[in-house]
Design an enzyme around this catalytic site. Structure first.
Site, PDB file in Angstrom:
ATOM      1  N   GLY A  63       0.821  -1.201   0.000  1.00 28.67           N
ATOM      2  CA  GLY A  63       0.000   0.000   0.000  1.00 28.67           C
ATOM      3  C   GLY A  63       0.855   1.251   0.000  1.00 28.67           C
ATOM      4  N   CYS A  90       5.216  -6.172   1.605  1.00 28.35           N
ATOM      5  CA  CYS A  90       5.588  -4.752   1.566  1.00 28.35           C
ATOM      6  C   CYS A  90       4.949  -4.004   2.739  1.00 28.35           C
ATOM      7  CB  CYS A  90       5.224  -4.157   0.204  1.00 28.35           C
ATOM      8  SG  CYS A  90       6.079  -2.594  -0.152  1.00 28.35           S
ATOM      9  N   TYR A  91       3.988  -3.108   2.492  1.00 29.16           N
ATOM     10  CA  TYR A  91       3.329  -2.415   3.598  1.00 29.16           C
ATOM     11  C   TYR A  91       2.706  -3.426   4.554  1.00 29.16           C
ATOM     12  CZ  TYR A  91       0.286   0.704   6.240  1.00 29.16           C
ATOM     13  OH  TYR A  91      -0.335   1.389   7.263  1.00 29.16           O
ATOM     14  N   HIS A 185       7.788  -7.819  -3.639  1.00 27.84           N
ATOM     15  CA  HIS A 185       6.486  -8.237  -4.177  1.00 27.84           C
ATOM     16  C   HIS A 185       6.605  -9.579  -4.910  1.00 27.84           C
ATOM     17  CE1 HIS A 185       4.158  -4.526  -3.407  1.00 27.84           C
ATOM     18  NE2 HIS A 185       5.359  -3.950  -3.465  1.00 27.84           N
ATOM     19  N   GLU A 187       4.212 -11.262  -6.144  1.00 28.84           N
ATOM     20  CA  GLU A 187       3.129 -11.408  -7.120  1.00 28.84           C
ATOM     21  C   GLU A 187       3.490 -10.907  -8.503  1.00 28.84           C
ATOM     22  OE1 GLU A 187       2.265  -7.424  -5.006  1.00 28.84           O
ATOM     23  OE2 GLU A 187       3.236  -9.344  -4.590  1.00 28.84           O
ATOM     24  N   SER A 239     -23.336  -9.775 -26.442  1.00 25.46           N
ATOM     25  CA  SER A 239     -22.636  -8.759 -27.232  1.00 25.46           C
ATOM     26  C   SER A 239     -21.629  -9.369 -28.196  1.00 25.46           C
ATOM     27  CB  SER A 239     -21.897  -7.799 -26.297  1.00 25.46           C
ATOM     28  OG  SER A 239     -20.823  -8.465 -25.643  1.00 25.46           O
ATOM     29  N   GLY A 240     -21.237 -10.619 -27.951  1.00 30.08           N
ATOM     30  CA  GLY A 240     -20.169 -11.221 -28.730  1.00 30.08           C
ATOM     31  C   GLY A 240     -18.819 -11.047 -28.080  1.00 30.08           C
ATOM     32  N   GLY A 241     -18.763 -10.272 -26.970  1.00 30.19           N
ATOM     33  CA  GLY A 241     -17.530 -10.119 -26.213  1.00 30.19           C
ATOM     34  C   GLY A 241     -17.229 -11.360 -25.392  1.00 30.19           C
ATOM     35  N   VAL A 242     -16.069 -11.377 -24.777  1.00 29.95           N
ATOM     36  CA  VAL A 242     -15.625 -12.556 -24.039  1.00 29.95           C
ATOM     37  C   VAL A 242     -16.586 -12.907 -22.913  1.00 29.95           C
ATOM     38  CG1 VAL A 242     -13.787 -13.518 -22.604  1.00 29.95           C
ATOM     39  CG2 VAL A 242     -13.205 -12.115 -24.585  1.00 29.95           C
ATOM     40  N   ASP A 243     -16.930 -11.928 -22.080  1.00 29.24           N
ATOM     41  CA  ASP A 243     -17.729 -12.219 -20.886  1.00 29.24           C
ATOM     42  C   ASP A 243     -19.115 -12.748 -21.235  1.00 29.24           C
ATOM     43  OD1 ASP A 243     -15.556 -11.270 -19.450  1.00 29.24           O
ATOM     44  OD2 ASP A 243     -16.368  -9.243 -19.287  1.00 29.24           O
ATOM     45  N   SER A 244     -19.841 -12.037 -22.094  1.00 32.07           N
ATOM     46  CA  SER A 244     -21.197 -12.482 -22.412  1.00 32.07           C
ATOM     47  C   SER A 244     -21.183 -13.796 -23.185  1.00 32.07           C
ATOM     48  CB  SER A 244     -21.954 -11.404 -23.197  1.00 32.07           C
ATOM     49  OG  SER A 244     -21.449 -11.254 -24.501  1.00 32.07           O
ATOM     50  N   SER A 245     -20.140 -14.023 -23.982  1.00 30.72           N
ATOM     51  CA  SER A 245     -20.044 -15.280 -24.733  1.00 30.72           C
ATOM     52  C   SER A 245     -19.845 -16.469 -23.793  1.00 30.72           C
ATOM     53  CB  SER A 245     -18.887 -15.212 -25.738  1.00 30.72           C
ATOM     54  OG  SER A 245     -19.125 -14.223 -26.717  1.00 30.72           O
ATOM     55  N   LYS A 385     -10.739 -11.701 -15.470  1.00 34.83           N
ATOM     56  CA  LYS A 385     -10.842 -11.858 -16.923  1.00 34.83           C
ATOM     57  C   LYS A 385     -10.034 -13.045 -17.432  1.00 34.83           C
ATOM     58  CE  LYS A 385     -12.354  -9.214 -19.714  1.00 34.83           C
ATOM     59  NZ  LYS A 385     -13.677  -9.127 -20.389  1.00 34.83           N
TER      60      LYS A 385
END
Length: 529
Positions: A63, A90-91, A185, A187, A239-245, A385
């Site tokens: 942070g 870290c923090y 870090h 990550e 919509s044809g996007g990744v999420d809705s597909s 995502k």
């Protein structure tokens, strides 16, 4: 562990307390990639204490604050009362050390970027990791530092795991109480053995199984959707996007004919995109999809509007209006499915608590009014995502659909600068198609994070054959980025850019000039509007 054995993939969980680091979501993604479920809560969010009671371990993020000042974020009592392993980063390490009686001071020499720590003892956390040796035959670890303060005395029971010249306590541990701290870090990819460190913490120290996998997640979501909606009907704005597909594929697998998708073709899609969506879902998967050809309505609504935000609002509002019209025709619909993903949930929580610095608009059907009387089903709300993409692969969706570059919700409406006209959209989608196709054919598409073409509402003189032409200009944009918060322009080969430029000018009537955008983010944004 496999969900076919009715295993609960949420039963082993890690709590991540967020202290405001830009890397907090990256920590969660790394934990999920290792195969362990986790959730992020602000360090002072009341609901975090309840989650901690069923967690196998707790991670404290980095942070921007300083524990040397008054009234700064601290480690709540329940973190230690939970009696589970704790990893401070870290923090988070500094706050943990201070909580337990150690001291933290401002460092005379800050450390930002690459560093090498000298391993003093491996303990369980490092598990004999080494990225090299120094002249004293001590193991070295390549790490990423980002700190101005440092721990200057250890709490009782702690030992030093690693040091740098500037930070004596770069990694610390109390093995008896399973409390650990890393000044660097783990990550980020710059910490070479960071994934192994996190894996040691999650599996060896916390005792978690790697059951959070794509196949288990698919089965878990399907079971939960069946339980949630029963025999009732669900509608989805596709919509044809990744999420809705991915939502469409999941719901079709879970409830079959109880799903109806509404695909609003606004005339601002990429070349052949509407037909591709229908082919994938309606013809090949057997999903019921209602296609609404609304190009004329959208272009009419955008007539004379050149302000980017106003264009976004017009497009979003008209989409909702058309979606409502079609949804009302489905008499037995009781549920509305949305492609909400976990970053949206985190962002909404931040907005509700007043902690968000910037809230962006999400271009799904989240703006539908309450009078639709539909209950929400959000199968992806726990997922990042990259996890959604892995589910798409697991479900057998086309690679090009799942792994394509981001596309803005308003589509070409914000890639046409100024007023949107059909002529402009038709020119732009053909030019963009050439650019993307050549990127794929030259094996460059997956090497860049986002690439697209922008239509500029200006004319430039050109010479074609024996005549002069006064035609439009387009700009190519390609960037490389990890988190889309910062980006550098992609250094595409000159010969490649020459080929794309010649193809666009020669094959598309109306374009006389092609430019290449070499702006980084910041100061520029990735999209032009």
């Amino acid at each position: 562990m496999n969900s076919s054995n009715n295993a609960d993939i949420h039963s082993q969980r890690i709590l991540i307390l967020d202290y405001g680091s830009q890397y907090t979501q990256l920590i969660a993604r790394r934990v999920r990639e290792i195969g362990v479920y986790c959730e992020i809560f602000s360090w002072d969010f009341p609901g975090a204490e309840k989650f901690a009671q069923t967690a196998q371990g707790i991670i404290l993020s980095g942070g921007p604050e300083s524990t040397t000042l008054e009234d700064t974020p601290y480690v709540p009592d329940y973190v230690l009362d939970a009696n589970v392993p704790v990893l401070g980063i870290c923090y988070g390490m500094q706050a943990l050390a201070k909580k337990l009686g150690g001291t933290v001071s401002e460092s005379s020499q800050r450390e930002f970027g690459f560093a090498q720590v000298v391993v003093k003892q491996t303990g369980k956390l490092f598990s004999n990791l080494s990225d090299g040796k120094n002249q004293h035959d001590e193991s070295l670890l390549d790490v990423w530092m980002s700190h101005g303060d440092k721990v200057t005395s250890l709490p009782e029971g702690f030992v030093t795991l690693a040091s740098t010249d500037n930070a004596k306590y770069a990694a610390i541990a109390n093995e008896d109480k399973k409390l650990y701290g890393l000044q660097f870090h783990p990550e980020v990819t710059h910490t070479k053995s960071g994934e192994q460190m996190l894996s040691c913490f999650l599996t060896d120290i916390c005792g978690c199984d790697a059951s959070w996998t794509a196949d288990n997640i698919v089965e878990d979501i399907i079971d939960r959707v069946k339980t949630q909606v029963g025999s009732e009907h669900v509608i989805l704005g596709l919509s044809g996007g990744v999420d809705s597909s991915v939502v469409a594929a999941l719901l079709h697998k879970a409830i079959g004919k109880q799903l109806t998708c509404i695909f609003v073709d606004n005339g601002l899609l990429r070349l052949h995109e509407g037909d591709q969506v229908m082919d994938t879902f309606s013809k090949h998967m057997g999903v019921k999809v209602i296609r609404v050809n609304a190009e004329d309505r959208f272009l009419s609504a955008l007539n004379g509007i050149d302000d980017p935000e106003l264009k976004r609002k017009k497009i979003g509002n008209l989409f909702i209006e058309i979606f409502q019209e079609e949804a009302r025709r489905i008499k037995d619909a009781r549920w509305l499915a949305q492609g909400t993903i976990y970053p949206d949930v985190i962002e909404s929580a931040a907005a509700a608590t007043g902690k968000a610095h910037l809230i962006k608009s999400h271009h799904n059907v989240g703006g539908l009014p309450d009078d639709m009387e539909l209950s929400l089903v959000e199968p992806l709300r726990e997922l990042f995502k990259d996890e959604v993409r892995r589910l798409g692969d697991e479900l057998g969706l086309p690679y090009e659909m799942i792994h394509r570059h981001p596309f803005p919700g308003p589509g070409l409406g914000v890639r046409i600068l100024g007023e949107v006209k059909k002529e402009y959209a038709d020119i732009l989608r053909r030019a963009d198609h050439i650019f993307i196709k050549e990127l794929r054919e030259h094996d460059l598409y997956d090497q860049v994070s986002q690439a697209f073409t922008v239509f500029l509402p200006v004319r430039s003189v050109g010479v074609m054959g024996d005549g002069r032409k006064y035609q439009y200009v387009v700009a190519l944009r390609a960037v490389e980025t990890i988190d889309f918060m910062t980006a550098r322009w992609a250094h595409l080969p000159y010969d490649f850019l020459d080929l794309v430029s010649r193809r666009i000018i020669n094959e598309i009537d109306g374009i006389s000039r092609v430019a290449y955008d070499i702006s980084g983010k910041p100061p520029a944004t990735i999209e032009w509007e």
